[in-house]
Design an enzyme around this catalytic site. Structure first.
Site: not given
Length: 359
Positions: A187, A211, A282, A285, A309, A318
């Protein structure tokens, strides 16, 4: 209600002082205990302030226009006022956001998330409420969109464009940044936050703080090693750095900012002839993830670890990208247009018969 705060500061979306004290405590809990990102908390400041303004207008029957509504002071809201908020009130808020503010489902879902998190905190964490009025409210359905990404050719073109840009004095740094984006799938905030000590001495891995301040290690491939090696040669020449630990340095000799990276990426897209694609950092990414999945046949669980994730279903989008390409490939089969082919054959036969009759 508590005494009104007469020392309101400028009304900005990231100003906690524009909220009631009990809401500020919740946001500090998110920052310090839950390790939420500053961006998330900034958005919640805006969302909760909007929610409290609506509740104050509704509960006190305030007659305000749009301009007056956006100036309603909510710092005096106390626990007793919050206890008066019902499930019906929250439904009315969501309707208001849709009907008066034209918020799409995604925006309303985010605002509801802020509200639900606040009431959950009051009920479960600090025991201020006996009943959570938002607990059973379902979030608006969010239509899942396939991520936009660069094709392999576009990715190569972007990198070549930066490498060959002799007018860019920072091309080695910029090339390294784009290379890490496209190969490691990090990110924007993760890349900006990388410190020198996060890079292994042998350039084999990079430590990424994602995150919720969750740590992960991503292996560095040969293009990334080469790009980092060349960038380190340049970085060693920097003097009087304001942040000696930062990996990527701006021309002001400090850690490069999110906005500076985004502007650099925008310029790079323009140079590469990709400005009309509406790409962003983004999207880089997404590109890394898509290329790893489609060309590298990377397992989704491995991809989940690389991307950081929390949930596998986030990564599985994806696989949907690949499925859409499969569908496109099938549709490109000439037999997919068999009805059109038959119609053309029939028309040719009819034209032939008509010509024979004319003879």
């Amino acid at each position: 209600m508590a005494n009104k705060n007469t020392n309101n500061k400028e009304n900005t979306s990231d100003n906690m002082d524009s909220l009631p004290e009990i809401a500020r405590q919740y946001l500090m809990y998110l920052l310090t205990i839950k390790s939420s990102s500053k961006l998330t908390v900034r958005e919640y400041v805006f969302d909760l302030r909007l929610f409290f303004r609506f509740m104050k207008k509704r509960k006190l029957n305030l007659q305000t226009g749009q301009d007056e509504f956006d100036k309603i002071d909510v710092t005096d809201i106390d626990l007793e006022f919050i206890k008066s908020i019902t499930k019906a009130d929250i439904f009315e808020f969501l309707f208001f956001m849709s009907d008066q503010r034209d918020n799409i489902n995604n925006s309303r879902a985010r605002k509801l998330s802020a509200v639900k998190g606040f009431f959950k905190y009051l009920t479960n964490q600090v025991n201020k409420l006996e009943f959570n009025p938002a607990e059973t409210i379902e979030s608006p359905t969010i239509k899942q969109q396939l991520p936009k990404y660069l094709s392999l050719d576009e990715s190569v073109n972007l990198l070549n464009s930066i490498e060959n840009d002799e007018e860019n004095p920072n091309k080695i740094r910029d090339y390294c940044i784009i290379t890490l984006f496209l190969n490691c799938g990090m990110r924007l905030s993760e890349l900006v936050g990388i410190n020198l000590q996060d890079i292994a001495p042998d350039l084999s891995t990079v430590r990424i703080l994602g995150k919720g301040r969750k740590e992960r290690f991503v292996y560095i491939n040969e293009p990334c090693k080469k790009a980092l090696t060349e960038y380190f040669e340049i970085r060693r020449k920097y003097k009087n750095l304001k942040d000696e630990n930062a990996l990527f340095i701006s021309k002001q000799n400090r850690r490069i900012s999110n906005s500076m990276v985004q502007k650099m990426v925008d310029r790079s897209f323009i140079k590469a002839g990709l400005a009309d694609k509406n790409y962003s950092t983004h999207k880089l990414r997404h590109t890394a993830a898509t290329l790893m999945y489609q060309y590298g046949k990377v397992d989704t669980r491995v991809l989940q670890e690389i991307l950081g994730h929390e949930h596998l279903n986030t990564t599985q989008i994806y696989t949907h990208v690949a499925n859409s390409q499969l569908a496109e490939a099938v549709n490109k089969n000439p037999l997919s247009k068999i009805n059109q082919i038959n119609k053309k054959i029939k028309n040719n036969q009819e034209d032939g018969s008509q010509n024979e009759n004319e003879k």
